[in-house]
Design a protein around this motif. Structure first.
Motif, PDB file in Angstrom:
ATOM      1  N   GLY A 155       8.757  90.408 -35.563  1.00  0.00           N
ATOM      2  CA  GLY A 155       7.422  90.921 -35.268  1.00  0.00           C
ATOM      3  C   GLY A 155       7.427  91.890 -34.096  1.00  0.00           C
ATOM      4  N   ILE A 156       8.222  91.574 -33.056  1.00  0.00           N
ATOM      5  CA  ILE A 156       8.325  92.462 -31.897  1.00  0.00           C
ATOM      6  C   ILE A 156       8.913  93.804 -32.312  1.00  0.00           C
ATOM      7  N   LEU A 157       9.982  93.760 -33.103  1.00  0.00           N
ATOM      8  CA  LEU A 157      10.641  94.993 -33.540  1.00  0.00           C
ATOM      9  C   LEU A 157       9.762  95.776 -34.513  1.00  0.00           C
ATOM     10  N   ASN A 158       9.117  95.078 -35.422  1.00  0.00           N
ATOM     11  CA  ASN A 158       8.254  95.736 -36.403  1.00  0.00           C
ATOM     12  C   ASN A 158       7.058  96.390 -35.720  1.00  0.00           C
ATOM     13  N   PHE A 159       6.517  95.706 -34.712  1.00  0.00           N
ATOM     14  CA  PHE A 159       5.406  96.259 -33.946  1.00  0.00           C
ATOM     15  C   PHE A 159       5.841  97.542 -33.239  1.00  0.00           C
ATOM     16  N   GLY A 160       7.010  97.504 -32.605  1.00  0.00           N
ATOM     17  CA  GLY A 160       7.515  98.692 -31.930  1.00  0.00           C
ATOM     18  C   GLY A 160       7.776  99.830 -32.888  1.00  0.00           C
ATOM     19  N   ASN A 161       8.328  99.513 -34.052  1.00  0.00           N
ATOM     20  CA  ASN A 161       8.625 100.525 -35.064  1.00  0.00           C
ATOM     21  C   ASN A 161       7.369 101.280 -35.489  1.00  0.00           C
ATOM     22  N   ILE A 162       6.350 100.539 -35.883  1.00  0.00           N
ATOM     23  CA  ILE A 162       5.116 101.165 -36.374  1.00  0.00           C
ATOM     24  C   ILE A 162       4.360 101.841 -35.242  1.00  0.00           C
ATOM     25  N   LEU A 163       4.325 101.213 -34.054  1.00  0.00           N
ATOM     26  CA  LEU A 163       3.611 101.800 -32.917  1.00  0.00           C
ATOM     27  C   LEU A 163       4.203 103.157 -32.533  1.00  0.00           C
ATOM     28  N   PHE A 164       5.518 103.209 -32.353  1.00  0.00           N
ATOM     29  CA  PHE A 164       6.159 104.467 -31.973  1.00  0.00           C
ATOM     30  C   PHE A 164       6.072 105.497 -33.098  1.00  0.00           C
ATOM     31  N   TYR A 165       6.079 105.016 -34.340  1.00  0.00           N
ATOM     32  CA  TYR A 165       5.943 105.919 -35.486  1.00  0.00           C
ATOM     33  C   TYR A 165       4.578 106.605 -35.473  1.00  0.00           C
ATOM     34  N   LEU A 166       3.534 105.832 -35.205  1.00  0.00           N
ATOM     35  CA  LEU A 166       2.181 106.393 -35.138  1.00  0.00           C
ATOM     36  C   LEU A 166       2.028 107.314 -33.928  1.00  0.00           C
ATOM     37  N   LYS A 167       2.616 106.917 -32.798  1.00  0.00           N
ATOM     38  CA  LYS A 167       2.546 107.763 -31.602  1.00  0.00           C
ATOM     39  C   LYS A 167       3.273 109.092 -31.844  1.00  0.00           C
ATOM     40  N   ALA A 168       4.360 109.046 -32.597  1.00  0.00           N
ATOM     41  CA  ALA A 168       5.082 110.268 -32.929  1.00  0.00           C
ATOM     42  C   ALA A 168       4.212 111.204 -33.750  1.00  0.00           C
ATOM     43  N   HIS A 169       3.472 110.642 -34.701  1.00  0.00           N
ATOM     44  CA  HIS A 169       2.572 111.464 -35.504  1.00  0.00           C
ATOM     45  C   HIS A 169       1.432 112.031 -34.657  1.00  0.00           C
ATOM     46  N   LYS A 170       0.991 111.268 -33.659  1.00  0.00           N
ATOM     47  CA  LYS A 170      -0.042 111.767 -32.755  1.00  0.00           C
ATOM     48  C   LYS A 170       0.487 112.938 -31.937  1.00  0.00           C
ATOM     49  N   ALA A 171       1.690 112.775 -31.407  1.00  0.00           N
ATOM     50  CA  ALA A 171       2.286 113.808 -30.560  1.00  0.00           C
ATOM     51  C   ALA A 171       2.679 115.043 -31.356  1.00  0.00           C
ATOM     52  N   LEU A 172       3.056 114.864 -32.629  1.00  0.00           N
ATOM     53  CA  LEU A 172       3.495 115.972 -33.481  1.00  0.00           C
ATOM     54  C   LEU A 172       2.555 116.120 -34.669  1.00  0.00           C
ATOM     55  N   SER A 173       1.255 116.098 -34.388  1.00  0.00           N
ATOM     56  CA  SER A 173       0.253 116.092 -35.459  1.00  0.00           C
ATOM     57  C   SER A 173       0.286 117.351 -36.320  1.00  0.00           C
ATOM     58  N   GLU A 174       0.769 118.461 -35.760  1.00  0.00           N
ATOM     59  CA  GLU A 174       0.830 119.704 -36.520  1.00  0.00           C
ATOM     60  C   GLU A 174       2.091 119.807 -37.376  1.00  0.00           C
ATOM     61  N   ASN A 175       3.023 118.901 -37.172  1.00  0.00           N
ATOM     62  CA  ASN A 175       4.289 118.961 -37.900  1.00  0.00           C
ATOM     63  C   ASN A 175       4.685 117.573 -38.404  1.00  0.00           C
TER      64      ASN A 175
END
Length: 288
Positions: free
Chosen positions: A214-234
């Motif tokens: 759960g800790i790893l899965n939470f980190g995976n999805i959280l950072f994945y979403l943050k990446a999309h936020k930071a690179l929303s144009e790409n």
């Protein structure tokens, strides 16, 4: 790109944990079920989601779809591994990259420069060479259905998470809380079915492994979403970087930790994947 790297590390760590758990003959689905309760708790206590304020503005179609797909695709993945093997299942999961990449161009109207096009072409080649192994496994048409479902499932999940990350109506951490909540309910219903009708006993040691997952899965999805936020144009940068990064780090983990044999084709694929990531990263820095 740091969020992509962190997401890749968490993603590969999930696979390592599940592989170790399988060695100890633990119940994988029970571990997966408990993992959602842990991820749900982390989201609630760390991000204080606006539950009441946002309940009327939630993207229900995305929430319901992801709540069902997350645990169901895990089932498809396990069934595919059982019937067609890990290699074909892994290939299917990585080839799911095609779906969000196509969505980036046709749905999200992303502009592809020459660096990105070259990087994607090299990346798709890397998938084949990295995961290629000589095998003569013969599958019936019904068995081939499972890796196809894995491919479609992971591709659709990636695309839906992109829409969650770019939604401005509700904070993405709040939406993520409801997604984990829904996924936990769905997985719990499946677990109840397995206990009542398939007579699978619940063992608490699976719960402890579920906490780690759960800790790893939470980190995976959280950072994945943050990446999309930071690179929303790409969005294709996140899609491709994530998949290629998992291939590289996953291959290294297999070689160093589990002593898996790699062919010359596999090593060539890893090199291609690294070149692909470099090209896609350069596409962020230069407009051609």
């Amino acid at each position: 790109m740091w969020y992509v790297i962190l997401s890749v590390i968490c993603s590969v760590s999930v696979g390592i944990l599940l592989k170790i758990a399988k060695r100890y003959q633990l119940n994988i689905f029970q571990i997966i079920s408990w993992n959602y309760s842990v991820a749900l708790s982390f989201t609630y206590f760390l991000f204080n989601p606006q539950i009441k304020e946002s309940s009327g503005s939630l993207p229900l179609e995305l929430l319901i779809s992801l709540s069902i797909l997350l645990p169901i695709v895990f089932l498809f993945q396990n069934t595919s591994i059982k019937h067609t093997g890990i290699v074909k299942t892994d290939i299917a999961q990585r080839l799911s990259l095609f779906i969000p990449i196509i969505a980036s161009y046709f749905i999200f109207q992303e502009h592809f420069n020459s660096y990105k096009i070259v990087g994607l072409i090299i990346g798709f080649s890397a998938i084949f060479f990295t995961l290629f192994k000589k095998s003569e496994i013969k599958n019936s048409p019904s068995k081939l259905l499972y890796p196809i479902l894995v491919l479609l499932g992971f591709g659709i999940i990636d695309t839906l998470f992109k829409k969650v990350a770019t939604s401005s109506n509700v904070p993405f951490t709040t939406t993520l809380f409801f997604i984990f909540c829904g996924a936990f309910v769905v997985s719990l219903l499946i677990l109840i079915y397995k206990v009542l009708f398939q007579k699978e006993p619940i063992k608490f040691k699976n719960c402890f492994w579920g906490i780690g997952l759960g800790i790893l899965n939470f980190g995976n999805i959280l950072f994945y979403l943050k990446a999309h936020k930071a690179l929303s144009e790409n969005p294709s940068t996140v899609f491709a970087g994530m998949n290629m990064g998992v291939i590289v780090l996953g291959s290294l983990a297999g070689i160093l930790l589990f002593k898996e044999k790699m062919t010359k084709r596999n090593y060539f694929g890893i090199v291609l994947a690294i070149i692909s990531i470099i090209c896609i990263t350069l596409s962020q820095l230069k407009q051609i």
